[in-house]
Enzyme design. Structure first.
Site, mmCIF file in Angstrom:
data_model
loop_
_atom_site.group_PDB
_atom_site.id
_atom_site.type_symbol
_atom_site.label_atom_id
_atom_site.label_comp_id
_atom_site.label_asym_id
_atom_site.label_seq_id
_atom_site.Cartn_x
_atom_site.Cartn_y
_atom_site.Cartn_z
ATOM 1 N N LEU A 88 11.516 -20.351 -4.609
ATOM 2 C CA LEU A 88 10.537 -19.363 -4.144
ATOM 3 C C LEU A 88 9.306 -19.418 -5.045
ATOM 4 C CD1 LEU A 88 9.855 -16.679 -2.487
ATOM 5 C CD2 LEU A 88 10.874 -15.452 -4.421
ATOM 6 N N HIS A 132 2.166 3.365 -9.067
ATOM 7 C CA HIS A 132 1.966 1.922 -9.309
ATOM 8 C C HIS A 132 3.136 1.350 -10.098
ATOM 9 C CE1 HIS A 132 -1.853 2.119 -7.453
ATOM 10 N NE2 HIS A 132 -2.491 2.742 -8.426
ATOM 11 N N ASN A 185 1.220 3.410 -2.943
ATOM 12 C CA ASN A 185 1.717 3.851 -4.264
ATOM 13 C C ASN A 185 1.147 5.213 -4.664
ATOM 14 O OD1 ASN A 185 2.907 1.362 -4.441
ATOM 15 N ND2 ASN A 185 1.461 0.514 -5.910
ATOM 16 N N ARG A 206 2.342 -4.813 6.141
ATOM 17 C CA ARG A 206 1.592 -3.809 5.397
ATOM 18 C C ARG A 206 2.398 -2.529 5.374
ATOM 19 N NH1 ARG A 206 -4.622 -2.501 4.615
ATOM 20 N NH2 ARG A 206 -4.392 -0.677 3.288
ATOM 21 N N ASP A 239 0.829 -1.210 0.000
ATOM 22 C CA ASP A 239 0.000 0.000 0.000
ATOM 23 C C ASP A 239 0.867 1.265 0.000
ATOM 24 O OD1 ASP A 239 -2.378 1.371 -0.078
ATOM 25 O OD2 ASP A 239 -2.643 1.367 2.103
ATOM 26 N N GLU A 243 -12.042 -4.943 -4.062
ATOM 27 C CA GLU A 243 -12.562 -3.586 -3.864
ATOM 28 C C GLU A 243 -11.857 -2.569 -4.766
ATOM 29 O OE1 GLU A 243 -11.681 -5.683 -1.323
ATOM 30 O OE2 GLU A 243 -13.733 -6.157 -0.727
HETATM 31 C C1 IPE Z 1 -5.123 -2.752 -0.058
HETATM 32 O O1 IPE Z 1 -4.877 -1.394 -0.238
HETATM 33 C C2 IPE Z 1 -5.094 -3.468 -1.364
HETATM 34 C C3 IPE Z 1 -3.790 -3.594 -1.981
HETATM 35 C C4 IPE Z 1 -2.659 -3.157 -1.487
HETATM 36 C C5 IPE Z 1 -3.757 -4.283 -3.249
HETATM 37 P P1 IPE Z 1 -6.074 -0.343 -0.356
HETATM 38 O O2 IPE Z 1 -5.458 0.978 -0.494
HETATM 39 O O3 IPE Z 1 -7.024 -0.774 -1.403
HETATM 40 O O4 IPE Z 1 -6.782 -0.528 1.061
HETATM 41 P P2 IPE Z 1 -7.723 0.465 1.864
HETATM 42 O O5 IPE Z 1 -8.773 0.954 0.908
HETATM 43 O O6 IPE Z 1 -6.862 1.569 2.368
HETATM 44 O O7 IPE Z 1 -8.262 -0.367 2.977
HETATM 45 C C1 IPE Z 2 -1.715 0.188 -3.317
HETATM 46 O O1 IPE Z 2 -1.495 1.550 -3.355
HETATM 47 C C2 IPE Z 2 -1.871 -0.414 -4.691
HETATM 48 C C3 IPE Z 2 -3.250 -0.746 -5.025
HETATM 49 C C4 IPE Z 2 -4.207 -0.778 -4.164
HETATM 50 C C5 IPE Z 2 -3.553 -1.041 -6.414
HETATM 51 P P1 IPE Z 2 -2.685 2.595 -3.348
HETATM 52 O O2 IPE Z 2 -3.088 2.860 -4.756
HETATM 53 O O3 IPE Z 2 -3.786 2.155 -2.469
HETATM 54 O O4 IPE Z 2 -1.947 3.844 -2.747
HETATM 55 P P2 IPE Z 2 -2.536 4.885 -1.706
HETATM 56 O O5 IPE Z 2 -3.043 4.124 -0.532
HETATM 57 O O6 IPE Z 2 -3.624 5.637 -2.415
HETATM 58 O O7 IPE Z 2 -1.364 5.742 -1.380
HETATM 59 MG MG MG Z 3 -4.128 2.416 -0.490
#
Ligand code: IPE
Ligand code: IPE
Ligand code: MG
Length: 228
Positions: A126, A32, A17, A176, A15, A62
């Protein structure tokens, strides 16, 4: 660190990106892209450290509700990196596996993913498991429906064989990145006794040293499984 207590299976909720890109005044997909580049460095490091399974939460069920533009950008990254990564990983004696329902992705992206998974190596050091359009609740409901179709009661062990992760040991450690302290529908069944590790570091910045720090933290934990 040879005698260190290491996890066999590590899951990473990748999480942060979007925020990483925002800090740089760039569009979310720039983050990403940086995240996807980070993935291979971590996979190589995981292998060096003797980790056998690395599950990467790449796209949640989601996340499919995100704007079309972001999703299209993510699919483009899958197009760009999946084939290359699969070749690289198999050369390094690693396997690729996917958990989740990829049937809703564009056909050419699905094809790339399926051919990545088809490059099986004999005894992989792996296995890198990409969780794509993955959500634990959907996985559990799918397994429950499979159990109903079979028409007889299931044990916990039977049930675990009906999950996408069939044959993969439960995660020992779930990391995480990106500051949030939640699981966001990741491996809820499988993580029953996983050790959890949260860091503020945004995923594109989660380097090998940060990974080692999480592994060190894990090695100091006492896993009791309800015993004393
Ligand atoms: C969780 O991150 C999903 C992935 C890292 C693929 P999200 O950014 O979607 O999660 P929430 O919305 O903050 O819970
Ligand atoms: C996680 O990073 C990657 C995906 C969920 C695809 P986010 O896109 O959720 O990045 P933030 O949380 O908005 O920074
Ligand atoms: Mg996120």
């Amino acid at each position: 660190m040879a005698d260190e207590n290491l996890p066999l299976h590590v899951g990473i909720i990748m999480d942060g990106n979007g925020r990483w890109a925002k800090q740089r005044l760039k569009p979310r997909n720039y983050g990403h892209d940086a995240g996807m580049k980070r993935v291979m460095k971590l996979a190589a490091h995981a292998k060096d450290r003797g980790i056998r399974y690395l599950t990467l939460y790449t796209l949640s069920t989601e996340n499919l509700n995100r704007p079309e533009e972001e999703l299209e950008g993510i699919y483009d990254l899958f197009r760009k990196y999946f084939g290359e990564y699969a070749v690289k990983l198999s050369k390094e004696n690693s396997d690729v596996r996917i958990i989740g329902d990829i049937s809703v992705l564009p056909a050419d992206v699905q094809q790339k993913m399926l051919s990545a998974c088809a490059r099986k190596v004999e005894n992989p050091d792996l296995t890198v498991i990409f969780a794509i359009n993955y959500g634990s609740r959907a996985e559990i409901v799918r397994a429950a429906n499979l159990a109903v179709q079979r028409g007889k009661k299931v044990t916990e062990e039977d049930f675990s064989h009906l999950l996408y992760t069939d044959g993969i040991p439960d995660p020992d450690l779930i990391i995480r990145t990106g500051r949030e302290v939640r699981l966001s529908n990741f491996l809820l069944w499988q993580a029953a006794y996983a050790e959890l590790y949260f860091t503020d570091i945004l995923f594109p910045d989660f380097n090998n040293a940060a990974f080692d720090k999480a592994l060190k933290d894990y090695s100091l934990r006492s896993r009791r499984y309800g015993k004393i």
